[in-house]
Design a protein around this motif. Sequence first.
Motif, PDB file in Angstrom:
ATOM      1  N   GLU A  13      -4.748  -3.395 -22.075  1.00 57.29           N
ATOM      2  CA  GLU A  13      -5.629  -3.290 -20.910  1.00 57.29           C
ATOM      3  C   GLU A  13      -4.881  -3.614 -19.618  1.00 57.29           C
ATOM      4  O   GLU A  13      -5.072  -2.947 -18.602  1.00 57.29           O
ATOM      5  CB  GLU A  13      -6.845  -4.211 -21.059  1.00 57.29           C
ATOM      6  N   LEU A  14      -4.030  -4.626 -19.644  1.00 52.70           N
ATOM      7  CA  LEU A  14      -3.238  -4.946 -18.459  1.00 52.70           C
ATOM      8  C   LEU A  14      -2.287  -3.817 -18.099  1.00 52.70           C
ATOM      9  O   LEU A  14      -2.118  -3.488 -16.921  1.00 52.70           O
ATOM     10  CB  LEU A  14      -2.443  -6.241 -18.676  1.00 52.70           C
ATOM     11  N   VAL A  15      -1.676  -3.218 -19.104  1.00 51.34           N
ATOM     12  CA  VAL A  15      -0.766  -2.106 -18.863  1.00 51.34           C
ATOM     13  C   VAL A  15      -1.528  -0.931 -18.267  1.00 51.34           C
ATOM     14  O   VAL A  15      -1.035  -0.241 -17.372  1.00 51.34           O
ATOM     15  CB  VAL A  15      -0.038  -1.707 -20.167  1.00 51.34           C
ATOM     16  N   GLU A  16      -2.742  -0.691 -18.746  1.00 52.23           N
ATOM     17  CA  GLU A  16      -3.547   0.398 -18.210  1.00 52.23           C
ATOM     18  C   GLU A  16      -3.907   0.161 -16.745  1.00 52.23           C
ATOM     19  O   GLU A  16      -4.094   1.122 -15.997  1.00 52.23           O
ATOM     20  CB  GLU A  16      -4.805   0.601 -19.053  1.00 52.23           C
ATOM     21  N   LEU A  17      -3.986  -1.071 -16.332  1.00 51.83           N
ATOM     22  CA  LEU A  17      -4.212  -1.375 -14.917  1.00 51.83           C
ATOM     23  C   LEU A  17      -2.908  -1.342 -14.123  1.00 51.83           C
ATOM     24  O   LEU A  17      -2.919  -1.141 -12.908  1.00 51.83           O
ATOM     25  CB  LEU A  17      -4.869  -2.747 -14.773  1.00 51.83           C
ATOM     26  N   GLY A  18      -1.797  -1.542 -14.806  1.00 51.61           N
ATOM     27  CA  GLY A  18      -0.505  -1.585 -14.136  1.00 51.61           C
ATOM     28  C   GLY A  18      -0.062  -0.251 -13.573  1.00 51.61           C
ATOM     29  O   GLY A  18       0.558  -0.194 -12.509  1.00 51.61           O
ATOM     30  N   ALA A  19      -0.354   0.838 -14.254  1.00 51.87           N
ATOM     31  CA  ALA A  19       0.073   2.151 -13.773  1.00 51.87           C
ATOM     32  C   ALA A  19      -0.595   2.525 -12.447  1.00 51.87           C
ATOM     33  O   ALA A  19       0.102   2.899 -11.503  1.00 51.87           O
ATOM     34  CB  ALA A  19      -0.175   3.213 -14.840  1.00 51.87           C
ATOM     35  N   PRO A  20      -1.920   2.413 -12.310  1.00 52.56           N
ATOM     36  CA  PRO A  20      -2.513   2.709 -11.001  1.00 52.56           C
ATOM     37  C   PRO A  20      -2.089   1.706  -9.920  1.00 52.56           C
ATOM     38  O   PRO A  20      -1.938   2.079  -8.760  1.00 52.56           O
ATOM     39  CB  PRO A  20      -4.024   2.624 -11.235  1.00 52.56           C
ATOM     40  N   ALA A  21      -1.876   0.459 -10.308  1.00 56.86           N
ATOM     41  CA  ALA A  21      -1.408  -0.528  -9.330  1.00 56.86           C
ATOM     42  C   ALA A  21      -0.015  -0.154  -8.824  1.00 56.86           C
ATOM     43  O   ALA A  21       0.274  -0.270  -7.627  1.00 56.86           O
ATOM     44  CB  ALA A  21      -1.400  -1.916  -9.947  1.00 56.86           C
ATOM     45  N   ALA A  22       0.838   0.313  -9.714  1.00 55.73           N
ATOM     46  CA  ALA A  22       2.173   0.746  -9.321  1.00 55.73           C
ATOM     47  C   ALA A  22       2.095   1.961  -8.406  1.00 55.73           C
ATOM     48  O   ALA A  22       2.842   2.057  -7.417  1.00 55.73           O
ATOM     49  CB  ALA A  22       3.001   1.066 -10.562  1.00 55.73           C
ATOM     50  N   ALA A  23       1.193   2.887  -8.709  1.00 57.13           N
ATOM     51  CA  ALA A  23       1.020   4.069  -7.864  1.00 57.13           C
ATOM     52  C   ALA A  23       0.528   3.671  -6.476  1.00 57.13           C
ATOM     53  O   ALA A  23       0.976   4.225  -5.464  1.00 57.13           O
ATOM     54  CB  ALA A  23       0.058   5.055  -8.517  1.00 57.13           C
ATOM     55  N   ALA A  24      -0.373   2.702  -6.418  1.00 60.26           N
ATOM     56  CA  ALA A  24      -0.862   2.219  -5.127  1.00 60.26           C
ATOM     57  C   ALA A  24       0.264   1.539  -4.344  1.00 60.26           C
ATOM     58  O   ALA A  24       0.416   1.759  -3.139  1.00 60.26           O
ATOM     59  CB  ALA A  24      -2.019   1.244  -5.335  1.00 60.26           C
ATOM     60  N   TYR A  25       1.065   0.746  -5.020  1.00 59.95           N
ATOM     61  CA  TYR A  25       2.192   0.067  -4.377  1.00 59.95           C
ATOM     62  C   TYR A  25       3.129   1.086  -3.742  1.00 59.95           C
ATOM     63  O   TYR A  25       3.511   0.968  -2.585  1.00 59.95           O
ATOM     64  CB  TYR A  25       2.917  -0.788  -5.415  1.00 59.95           C
ATOM     65  N   TRP A  26       3.477   2.117  -4.518  1.00 56.14           N
ATOM     66  CA  TRP A  26       4.341   3.171  -3.988  1.00 56.14           C
ATOM     67  C   TRP A  26       3.661   3.885  -2.832  1.00 56.14           C
ATOM     68  O   TRP A  26       4.269   4.123  -1.789  1.00 56.14           O
ATOM     69  CB  TRP A  26       4.701   4.175  -5.080  1.00 56.14           C
ATOM     70  N   GLY A  27       2.402   4.248  -3.009  1.00 59.01           N
ATOM     71  CA  GLY A  27       1.683   4.990  -1.979  1.00 59.01           C
ATOM     72  C   GLY A  27       1.622   4.246  -0.664  1.00 59.01           C
ATOM     73  O   GLY A  27       1.833   4.838   0.403  1.00 59.01           O
ATOM     74  N   PHE A  28       1.375   2.949  -0.724  1.00 63.17           N
ATOM     75  CA  PHE A  28       1.296   2.173   0.513  1.00 63.17           C
ATOM     76  C   PHE A  28       2.660   1.989   1.168  1.00 63.17           C
ATOM     77  O   PHE A  28       2.724   1.713   2.359  1.00 63.17           O
ATOM     78  CB  PHE A  28       0.631   0.821   0.265  1.00 63.17           C
ATOM     79  N   THR A  29       3.753   2.156   0.409  1.00 63.58           N
ATOM     80  CA  THR A  29       5.070   2.117   1.051  1.00 63.58           C
ATOM     81  C   THR A  29       5.328   3.397   1.839  1.00 63.58           C
ATOM     82  O   THR A  29       6.176   3.414   2.721  1.00 63.58           O
ATOM     83  CB  THR A  29       6.214   1.925   0.024  1.00 63.58           C
ATOM     84  N   VAL A  30       4.582   4.460   1.521  1.00 60.86           N
ATOM     85  CA  VAL A  30       4.735   5.734   2.227  1.00 60.86           C
ATOM     86  C   VAL A  30       3.708   5.838   3.360  1.00 60.86           C
ATOM     87  O   VAL A  30       4.075   6.033   4.512  1.00 60.86           O
ATOM     88  CB  VAL A  30       4.604   6.918   1.247  1.00 60.86           C
ATOM     89  N   SER A  31       2.431   5.735   3.017  1.00 62.24           N
ATOM     90  CA  SER A  31       1.356   5.790   4.014  1.00 62.24           C
ATOM     91  C   SER A  31       0.077   5.255   3.373  1.00 62.24           C
ATOM     92  O   SER A  31      -0.074   5.294   2.159  1.00 62.24           O
ATOM     93  CB  SER A  31       1.128   7.221   4.510  1.00 62.24           C
ATOM     94  N   TRP A  32      -0.845   4.811   4.213  1.00 59.36           N
ATOM     95  CA  TRP A  32      -2.052   4.229   3.623  1.00 59.36           C
ATOM     96  C   TRP A  32      -2.928   5.268   2.924  1.00 59.36           C
ATOM     97  O   TRP A  32      -3.548   4.948   1.903  1.00 59.36           O
ATOM     98  CB  TRP A  32      -2.846   3.393   4.633  1.00 59.36           C
ATOM     99  N   PRO A  33      -3.021   6.534   3.397  1.00 58.53           N
ATOM    100  CA  PRO A  33      -3.823   7.488   2.619  1.00 58.53           C
ATOM    101  C   PRO A  33      -3.236   7.744   1.224  1.00 58.53           C
ATOM    102  O   PRO A  33      -3.977   7.875   0.249  1.00 58.53           O
ATOM    103  CB  PRO A  33      -3.802   8.769   3.452  1.00 58.53           C
TER     104      PRO A  33
END
Length: 107
Positions: A13-33
């Motif tokens: 379950e933690l790993v399943e939450l980790g993938a979207p969290a990682a995508a959000a981390y990357w996304g916010f390094t590029v732009s907030w949208p």
Amino acid sequence: MKAANSVVLFLVELVELGAPAAAAYWGFTVSWPLGLAAPAVLVASWALFGSPRAKYKTRGGAGRVGFEVLWFGAGVLALFAAGAPVRALALALVCGVSKALAVAWDQ
């Protein structure tokens, strides 16, 4: 053995939450949208194909393995792209171990 099964399920379950969290981390390094859209795409794909109540559920076998490799791999690649290779490696290792244990224990 029951406690070990619970630990593995918690880890999955933690790993399943980790993938979207990682995508959000990357996304916010590029732009907030992109920080909002990247995890939304992963969550939507999980809802459509990966969850137990998915509309287009990937059954066991190669289809399921392929989907999970792509889905969790997206999280790992997002961390690499965000400049966090140690975190990406850690996520990849935790994904691999948790999925291997889940398969070994029929979860």
